[in-house]
Design a protein around this motif. Structure first.
Motif, PDB file in Angstrom:
ATOM      1  N   ILE A  72       0.949  -1.298  -0.010  1.00  0.00           N
ATOM      2  CA  ILE A  72       0.092  -0.147   0.033  1.00  0.00           C
ATOM      3  C   ILE A  72       1.038   1.243  -0.055  1.00  0.00           C
ATOM      4  N   GLU A  73       1.983   1.205   0.897  1.00  0.00           N
ATOM      5  CA  GLU A  73       2.954   2.289   0.628  1.00  0.00           C
ATOM      6  C   GLU A  73       3.478   2.623  -0.658  1.00  0.00           C
ATOM      7  N   ALA A  74       3.682   1.576  -1.390  1.00  0.00           N
ATOM      8  CA  ALA A  74       4.262   1.687  -2.752  1.00  0.00           C
ATOM      9  C   ALA A  74       3.238   2.216  -3.684  1.00  0.00           C
ATOM     10  N   GLU A  75       1.991   1.611  -3.640  1.00  0.00           N
ATOM     11  CA  GLU A  75       0.882   2.438  -4.442  1.00  0.00           C
ATOM     12  C   GLU A  75       0.660   3.794  -4.155  1.00  0.00           C
ATOM     13  N   ILE A  76       0.717   4.303  -2.713  1.00  0.00           N
ATOM     14  CA  ILE A  76       0.563   5.590  -2.447  1.00  0.00           C
ATOM     15  C   ILE A  76       1.723   6.358  -3.111  1.00  0.00           C
ATOM     16  N   ASN A  77       2.971   6.049  -2.915  1.00  0.00           N
ATOM     17  CA  ASN A  77       4.104   6.666  -3.641  1.00  0.00           C
ATOM     18  C   ASN A  77       3.874   6.667  -5.440  1.00  0.00           C
ATOM     19  N   ILE A  78       3.358   5.691  -6.044  1.00  0.00           N
ATOM     20  CA  ILE A  78       3.155   5.930  -7.254  1.00  0.00           C
ATOM     21  C   ILE A  78       2.096   7.061  -7.625  1.00  0.00           C
ATOM     22  N   ILE A  79       1.001   6.910  -6.939  1.00  0.00           N
ATOM     23  CA  ILE A  79      -0.219   7.861  -7.205  1.00  0.00           C
ATOM     24  C   ILE A  79       0.509   9.117  -6.935  1.00  0.00           C
ATOM     25  N   LEU A  80       1.501   9.429  -5.674  1.00  0.00           N
ATOM     26  CA  LEU A  80       2.202  10.706  -5.627  1.00  0.00           C
ATOM     27  C   LEU A  80       2.820  11.334  -6.885  1.00  0.00           C
ATOM     28  N   TYR A  81       3.620  10.005  -7.255  1.00  0.00           N
ATOM     29  CA  TYR A  81       4.475  10.424  -8.566  1.00  0.00           C
ATOM     30  C   TYR A  81       3.599  10.909  -9.568  1.00  0.00           C
ATOM     31  N   LEU A  82       2.461  10.049  -9.929  1.00  0.00           N
ATOM     32  CA  LEU A  82       1.537  10.571 -11.023  1.00  0.00           C
ATOM     33  C   LEU A  82       0.901  11.876 -10.782  1.00  0.00           C
ATOM     34  N   GLY A  83       0.573  12.157  -9.686  1.00  0.00           N
ATOM     35  CA  GLY A  83       0.112  13.759  -9.517  1.00  0.00           C
ATOM     36  C   GLY A  83       0.970  14.700  -9.488  1.00  0.00           C
TER      37      GLY A  83
END
Length: 328
Positions: A72-83
């Motif tokens: 889940i932490e990795a998912e959040i990091n990807i979402i922040l990167y995309l944003g």
């Protein structure tokens, strides 16, 4: 989808007005407007809608046995990167403890919780979208893949790939599911034979169907990256269009979707022609997930919603099972 036993336990806390003291306990880590927290749905995650200072947000949580904390932490990091790279992706919101991901101990289990901002716009069924919206849908996936093709390697850590998915299938399938085991062997060999390059393989959304897309005029919003995995990019196209039916390059919807997609990035047509393989791979993974999900026996003591859902899922399991036998 989560285990039915987990769903039953949590939904038992939801009253006739769709309120839940469990959700409110979890949301105390973020704060919320009193009387604004309502149950929305449960599938792979529990989703509640709520307001804080008059603004709308979504709470997503899972029991710790359903998701891995570092994934889940990795998912959040990807979402922040995309944003941060100008994609309109629903962003996570920090808790009062300045955390995106909270671990909450409750009387009925440990839960991993994340809050997301609400995106403006509307959602549609496949039969409701216009030709222009279909084009924009494909274009938004192309834009997403264009960005993901340049994402640093560090963002791949703790996100699964197709090999992990098939390994989980192997671990989950009961020995008596012989047709599924044979299908697993066939699909493993097929996938191993496919070429892998930087342009055709990488992180994908995995579930870019319309229920994870928000239309706000010409701006497309993207939701739910919890299944983000490493696959061939064409798999994301094929999986996004599952509601169209069997993938066909002659379908007007698929043609228009791909037309929009190609305005943003390249597409490997040869791999796209392997659509039936990707569809079979997805069915196999879904079959194993559903077998894990249906962990409650049929009983007159089950609530009506659970009886109906279990019946629906068992029917889907049998459909998948028959398709594996037909491929034998």
């Amino acid at each position: 989808m989560m285990k039915l036993s987990t769903m039953k336990k949590v939904l038992k806390t939801v009253d006739s007005e769709w309120r839940s003291p469990l959700a409110e306990q979890i949301l105390s880590r973020w704060g919320y407007d009193q009387g604004s927290v309502f149950y929305l749905r449960a599938s792979a995650n529990f989703i509640f809608i709520f307001k804080k200072d008059g603004r709308t947000y979504y709470l997503r949580f899972n029991e710790s046995c359903e998701r891995e904390h570092h994934a889940i932490e990795a998912e959040i990091n990807i979402i922040l990167y995309l944003g941060n790279n100008s994609l309109n992706v629903a962003q996570p919101v920090k808790s009062l403890n300045e955390k995106y991901l909270e671990v909450v101990e409750t009387g009925i289990g440990t839960y991993y919780a994340v809050v997301f901002e609400a995106l403006e716009g509307d959602q549609y069924e496949i039969e409701e979208i216009t030709t222009e919206q279909n084009y924009l849908w494909g274009k938004s996936l192309g834009k997403l893949h264009k960005c993901l093709k340049n994402i640093p390697e560090q963002y791949y850590v703790y996100r699964s790939d197709w090999k992990d998915h098939l390994l989980k299938v192997k671990e989950t399938l009961p020995s008596h599911e012989t047709a599924a085991h044979r299908e697993l062997e066939r699909i493993s060999k097929w996938a191993d034979s496919l070429k892998v390059t930087k342009e055709n393989f990488g992180l994908i959304h995995y579930d870019f169907e319309l229920d994870n897309v928000v239309f706000n005029n010409y701006l497309i919003g993207m939701l739910d990256f919890d299944d983000c995995s490493s696959y061939w990019y064409v798999a994301d196209i094929i999986y996004a269009l599952r509601d169209v039916g069997d993938f066909s390059m002659n379908s007007p919807i698929i043609i228009k979707f791909i037309e929009g997609y190609k305005t943003e990035t390249t597409i490997d047509i040869d791999l796209l022609k392997e659509s039936s393989g990707y569809e079979r791979l997805h069915k196999l993974v879904s079959f194993a997930k559903l077998i894990r999900t249906v962990d409650i026996e049929e009983s007159q003591e089950n609530p009506e919603w659970l009886t109906n859902l279990r019946k629906k899922l068992c029917h889907k399991i049998n459909e998948y099972r028959l398709s594996f036998e037909e491929n034998s």
